[in-house]
Design an enzyme around this catalytic site. Structure first.
Site, PDB file in Angstrom:
ATOM      1  N   ASP A  72       0.937  -1.295   0.104  1.00  0.00           N
ATOM      2  CA  ASP A  72       0.135  -0.141   0.106  1.00  0.00           C
ATOM      3  C   ASP A  72       0.884   1.244  -0.170  1.00  0.00           C
ATOM      4  O   ASP A  72       2.001   1.300   0.517  1.00  0.00           O
ATOM      5  CB  ASP A  72      -0.970  -0.127   1.122  1.00  0.00           C
ATOM      6  CG  ASP A  72      -0.101  -0.037   2.414  1.00  0.00           C
ATOM      7  OD1 ASP A  72       0.742  -0.862   2.661  1.00  0.00           O
ATOM      8  OD2 ASP A  72      -0.592   0.540   3.470  1.00  0.00           O
ATOM      9  N   GLU A 137      -0.113  -1.479   5.842  1.00  0.00           N
ATOM     10  CA  GLU A 137       1.016  -1.078   6.819  1.00  0.00           C
ATOM     11  C   GLU A 137       0.812   0.574   6.954  1.00  0.00           C
ATOM     12  O   GLU A 137       1.036   0.835   8.256  1.00  0.00           O
ATOM     13  CB  GLU A 137       2.338  -1.119   6.113  1.00  0.00           C
ATOM     14  CG  GLU A 137       3.244  -0.871   6.969  1.00  0.00           C
ATOM     15  CD  GLU A 137       4.053   0.509   7.074  1.00  0.00           C
ATOM     16  OE1 GLU A 137       4.541   0.688   8.161  1.00  0.00           O
ATOM     17  OE2 GLU A 137       3.564   1.338   6.491  1.00  0.00           O
TER      18      GLU A 137
END
Length: 382
Positions: A72, A137
């Site tokens: 991400d 994350e």
């Protein structure tokens, strides 16, 4: 693998907009890439369009080295402010620009390519390399939490997280906690405040009590420094001539072992209980994010191997340091056995989350070689 192919792989995954989600598109790309080189992968579904990726090479006969990166990225903001479109990777003057170029798709791509090249070169690996590519994350270490709870980190003997560290190696970082406190009041006309309960005023009581506690903390950590608290988001009321019936505040805390996560939870709970005992105060506290400090062995094999491999490749000695931020390591260290962790990847943290984020192409390609050397040396040791 030719240098242009190495670079194209990174460009391809930068071009996938995985802003706080859509990581499955990255996982699919990497899984297909690995498959073309005879390496199997497994997707671990987190939610719709969100899946972590686990892949392995080696014979598993000796130690297991984990390599981890998140798929991400944070929001790019206003694309008009970027020199180049954030999701169209652009090469210029030895740099590759794009959202996620440094945080941390370059580290992830370098790890995947290192595994592929070792497989293609038929290197004898007397052990196993395990890739753990994670979702979420940036918004809670969601994938790392899931993979750890499902046992994917239980067999690791060391872990390398490819966050932009450079050129340094991080071996410890602070914990991180986010909270939301909600204050409930009662509407009234601002000319007659005695008929209402001001939720903002009561929220301010909470903030003042927290700041008194923060000011009282004298402990520090010789490696990580000070415990910190910041109020970062606040909202309340709906018009200027009405007493507000609702107010909210969010805050972020960076913890150290001397003032740890459990202590913070206890202190904040006591503050809320104390204030709620007062007339017309109603506060509700929710912990949104609770990540532990990470302390690893500065003299571990993997740390020394990383230093030596970087010096061999780049001709530069690098330091072992600590970081104020947090990483997926805060979840992976909850695995069933202890193992050393280092955070070591291409890019510099100063460009992460910034407009015109970039990674130096030479640094990226150097780290592919560094990871290959680290894998070989770590698995060769008994």
């Amino acid at each position: 693998m030719e240098q242009q192919e190495r670079l194209q792989i990174l460009k391809d995954i930068i071009n996938i907009d995985s802003t706080n989600g859509n990581e499955e598109a990255v996982a699919n790309y990497l899984g297909e890439l690995l498959s073309r080189h005879g390496i199997d992968s497994k997707k671990v579904q987190y939610a719709e369009k969100r899946a972590s990726l686990v892949s392995e090479i080696g014979d598993g006969g000796n130690r297991v080295l984990g390599l981890s990166g998140h798929m991400d990225v944070v929001d790019a903001g206003d694309p008009e402010k970027w020199t180049y479109p954030p999701f169209e990777a652009t090469e210029k003057d030895g740099k590759l620009y794009g959202r996620g170029s440094t945080d941390m798709k370059s580290g992830l791509a370098a790890m995947v390519i290192a595994m592929i090249e070792l497989k293609d070169e038929k290197k004898n690996l007397p052990g196993k390399v395990k890739l753990l590519a994670t979702v979420g994350e940036e918004v809670g270490e969601l994938g790392a939490e899931q993979l750890t709870s499902e046992g994917y980190a239980d067999d690791l003997d060391a872990l390398v997280i490819g966050e932009p560290s450079g050129p340094r190696i991080w071996y410890a970082h602070k914990g991180s906690m986010n909270y939301t406190v909600t204050s409930y009041g009662k509407n009234a006309h601002s000319s007659m405040p005695e008929f209402g309960v001001n939720a903002i005023d009561n929220l301010a009581l909470f903030y003042n009590e927290v700041e008194k506690f923060v000011a009282s903390v004298k402990e520090t950590n010789p490696l990580l420094g000070n415990f910190t608290h910041n109020a970062t988001v606040i909202s309340g009321g709906n018009q200027v001539n009405s007493i507000p019936e609702l107010a909210k505040m969010q805050g972020n805390i960076r913890t150290i072992p001397e003032v740890d996560n459990d202590e913070i939870k206890n202190v904040f709970a006591k503050i809320v209980d104390k204030l709620n005992a007062e007339k017309n105060v109603k506060l509700e506290l929710v912990w949104d994010y609770d990540k532990l400090p990470v302390f690893s062995d500065k003299d571990s094999d993997i740390a020394k191997i990383g230093q030596a491999a970087y010096e061999k490749q780049a001709g530069q000695k690098i330091d072992l340091v600590t970081s104020p931020g947090t990483t997926d390591a805060a979840e992976f260290i909850k695995a069933k056995k202890e193992f050393p962790v280092i955070i070591f990847g291409p890019g510099v943290i100063e460009t992460a989350h910034q407009i015109d984020e970039y990674v130096a192409i030479e640094n990226y390609t150097d780290m592919i070689e560094v990871y290959k050397e680290m894998i070989i040396q770590f698995l060769a040791e008994k």
